[in-house]
Write a protein that holds these residues in place. Structure first.
Motif, mmCIF file in Angstrom:
data_model
loop_
_atom_site.group_PDB
_atom_site.id
_atom_site.type_symbol
_atom_site.label_atom_id
_atom_site.label_comp_id
_atom_site.label_asym_id
_atom_site.label_seq_id
_atom_site.Cartn_x
_atom_site.Cartn_y
_atom_site.Cartn_z
ATOM 1 N N VAL A 78 0.849 -1.189 0.000
ATOM 2 C CA VAL A 78 0.000 0.000 0.000
ATOM 3 C C VAL A 78 0.885 1.238 0.000
ATOM 4 C CG1 VAL A 78 -1.930 -1.125 1.183
ATOM 5 C CG2 VAL A 78 -0.205 0.061 2.517
ATOM 6 N N PRO A 79 0.366 2.336 -0.517
ATOM 7 C CA PRO A 79 1.131 3.586 -0.484
ATOM 8 C C PRO A 79 1.431 3.981 0.966
ATOM 9 C CG PRO A 79 -0.779 3.795 -1.922
ATOM 10 C CD PRO A 79 -0.919 2.493 -1.199
ATOM 11 N N GLU A 80 2.514 4.697 1.141
ATOM 12 C CA GLU A 80 2.959 5.080 2.478
ATOM 13 C C GLU A 80 1.893 5.872 3.235
ATOM 14 O OE1 GLU A 80 6.622 7.470 4.570
ATOM 15 O OE2 GLU A 80 6.955 6.517 2.634
ATOM 16 N N HIS A 81 1.148 6.729 2.524
ATOM 17 C CA HIS A 81 0.140 7.533 3.229
ATOM 18 C C HIS A 81 -0.973 6.656 3.813
ATOM 19 C CE1 HIS A 81 -1.884 7.314 -0.710
ATOM 20 N NE2 HIS A 81 -2.993 7.540 -0.037
ATOM 21 N N LEU A 82 -1.303 5.554 3.155
ATOM 22 C CA LEU A 82 -2.310 4.645 3.707
ATOM 23 C C LEU A 82 -1.758 3.898 4.918
ATOM 24 C CD1 LEU A 82 -3.985 3.120 0.524
ATOM 25 C CD2 LEU A 82 -4.822 4.955 2.006
ATOM 26 N N GLU A 83 -0.522 3.465 4.835
ATOM 27 C CA GLU A 83 0.117 2.793 5.973
ATOM 28 C C GLU A 83 0.144 3.721 7.179
ATOM 29 O OE1 GLU A 83 1.981 0.443 8.672
ATOM 30 O OE2 GLU A 83 0.983 -0.170 6.839
ATOM 31 N N MET A 84 0.439 4.986 6.952
ATOM 32 C CA MET A 84 0.476 5.959 8.044
ATOM 33 C C MET A 84 -0.909 6.142 8.656
ATOM 34 S SD MET A 84 3.207 8.712 6.437
ATOM 35 C CE MET A 84 2.626 10.013 7.466
ATOM 36 N N GLN A 85 -1.952 6.164 7.814
ATOM 37 C CA GLN A 85 -3.315 6.309 8.327
ATOM 38 C C GLN A 85 -3.721 5.092 9.146
ATOM 39 O OE1 GLN A 85 -5.682 7.103 4.852
ATOM 40 N NE2 GLN A 85 -5.216 9.283 4.869
ATOM 41 N N ILE A 86 -3.354 3.907 8.678
ATOM 42 C CA ILE A 86 -3.668 2.677 9.409
ATOM 43 C C ILE A 86 -2.943 2.686 10.754
ATOM 44 C CG2 ILE A 86 -3.359 0.170 9.433
ATOM 45 C CD1 ILE A 86 -3.825 0.303 6.332
ATOM 46 N N ALA A 87 -1.661 3.030 10.760
ATOM 47 C CA ALA A 87 -0.882 3.083 12.001
ATOM 48 C C ALA A 87 -1.488 4.089 12.982
ATOM 49 C CB ALA A 87 0.570 3.445 11.696
ATOM 50 N N GLN A 88 -1.950 5.205 12.461
ATOM 51 C CA GLN A 88 -2.559 6.224 13.311
ATOM 52 C C GLN A 88 -3.858 5.704 13.933
ATOM 53 O OE1 GLN A 88 -3.692 9.840 11.272
ATOM 54 N NE2 GLN A 88 -3.558 11.029 13.155
ATOM 55 N N MET A 89 -4.675 4.988 13.164
ATOM 56 C CA MET A 89 -5.919 4.420 13.706
ATOM 57 C C MET A 89 -5.626 3.415 14.815
ATOM 58 S SD MET A 89 -8.434 3.808 10.494
ATOM 59 C CE MET A 89 -7.887 4.503 8.965
ATOM 60 N N VAL A 90 -4.570 2.618 14.631
ATOM 61 C CA VAL A 90 -4.184 1.649 15.655
ATOM 62 C C VAL A 90 -3.697 2.388 16.901
ATOM 63 C CG1 VAL A 90 -2.574 -0.203 16.248
ATOM 64 C CG2 VAL A 90 -3.679 -0.189 14.000
ATOM 65 N N GLU A 91 -2.870 3.401 16.716
ATOM 66 C CA GLU A 91 -2.364 4.179 17.850
ATOM 67 C C GLU A 91 -3.488 4.850 18.628
ATOM 68 O OE1 GLU A 91 0.616 6.990 16.619
ATOM 69 O OE2 GLU A 91 1.828 5.438 15.665
ATOM 70 N N GLN A 92 -4.513 5.290 17.920
ATOM 71 C CA GLN A 92 -5.642 5.977 18.566
ATOM 72 C C GLN A 92 -6.619 4.989 19.208
ATOM 73 O OE1 GLN A 92 -7.212 8.323 15.339
ATOM 74 N NE2 GLN A 92 -5.697 9.944 15.620
ATOM 75 N N GLY A 93 -6.365 3.698 19.041
ATOM 76 C CA GLY A 93 -7.201 2.687 19.669
ATOM 77 C C GLY A 93 -8.431 2.286 18.887
ATOM 78 N N GLU A 94 -8.525 2.733 17.635
ATOM 79 C CA GLU A 94 -9.674 2.343 16.814
ATOM 80 C C GLU A 94 -9.623 0.859 16.457
ATOM 81 O OE1 GLU A 94 -10.954 5.060 13.686
ATOM 82 O OE2 GLU A 94 -9.595 6.559 14.528
ATOM 83 N N PHE A 95 -8.412 0.306 16.419
ATOM 84 C CA PHE A 95 -8.200 -1.110 16.145
ATOM 85 C C PHE A 95 -7.141 -1.623 17.104
ATOM 86 C CE2 PHE A 95 -9.478 0.808 12.087
ATOM 87 C CZ PHE A 95 -10.598 0.042 11.789
ATOM 88 N N VAL A 96 -7.188 -2.923 17.386
ATOM 89 C CA VAL A 96 -6.218 -3.538 18.290
ATOM 90 C C VAL A 96 -4.836 -3.588 17.656
ATOM 91 C CG1 VAL A 96 -5.624 -5.669 19.520
ATOM 92 C CG2 VAL A 96 -8.004 -4.912 19.413
ATOM 93 N N ASN A 97 -4.783 -3.909 16.352
ATOM 94 C CA ASN A 97 -3.498 -4.016 15.661
ATOM 95 C C ASN A 97 -3.706 -3.797 14.158
ATOM 96 O OD1 ASN A 97 -4.478 -6.498 14.586
ATOM 97 N ND2 ASN A 97 -3.699 -7.578 16.375
ATOM 98 N N ARG A 98 -2.614 -3.790 13.420
ATOM 99 C CA ARG A 98 -2.672 -3.550 11.966
ATOM 100 C C ARG A 98 -3.520 -4.593 11.255
ATOM 101 N NH1 ARG A 98 2.381 -4.271 9.610
ATOM 102 N NH2 ARG A 98 1.556 -3.397 7.714
ATOM 103 N N GLU A 99 -3.356 -5.864 11.636
ATOM 104 C CA GLU A 99 -4.086 -6.931 10.970
ATOM 105 C C GLU A 99 -5.586 -6.744 11.109
ATOM 106 O OE1 GLU A 99 -1.459 -7.422 13.036
ATOM 107 O OE2 GLU A 99 0.003 -8.028 11.520
ATOM 108 N N GLU A 100 -6.037 -6.404 12.329
ATOM 109 C CA GLU A 100 -7.461 -6.168 12.541
ATOM 110 C C GLU A 100 -7.930 -4.961 11.723
ATOM 111 O OE1 GLU A 100 -9.600 -4.004 15.918
ATOM 112 O OE2 GLU A 100 -9.637 -6.111 16.558
#
Length: 71
Positions: free
Chosen positions: A8-30
């Motif tokens: 995935v493009p880097e900007h999408l990876e960053m958005q996913i990581a941010q959602m995980v950090e904010q607690g929206e998801f338990v981890n990247r896989e989820e």
């Protein structure tokens, strides 16, 4: 469950990581599993429509004239 590798493009990876950090998801896989599932559901409801559902529109225009389209 089958494993899939994607790039995935880097900007999408960053958005996913941010959602995980904010607690929206338990981890990247989820996060990725949920986002793909949601995207597929949205695609099914708003994706390509069966061209046979409304025959003639693509041939005759929206109002029955070849050069007239109303949106």
């Amino acid at each position: 469950m089958p494993k899939v590798e994607i790039t995935v493009p880097e900007h999408l990876e960053m958005q996913i990581a941010q959602m995980v950090e904010q607690g929206e998801f338990v981890n990247r896989e989820e996060a990725i599993e949920e986002l793909i599932s949601t995207g597929m559901k949205a695609y099914k409801t708003s994706g390509p429509q069966d061209s046979e559902a409304e025959p003639g529109f693509e041939d005759d225009g929206m109002m029955g004239h070849e050069d007239e389209y109303v949106f």
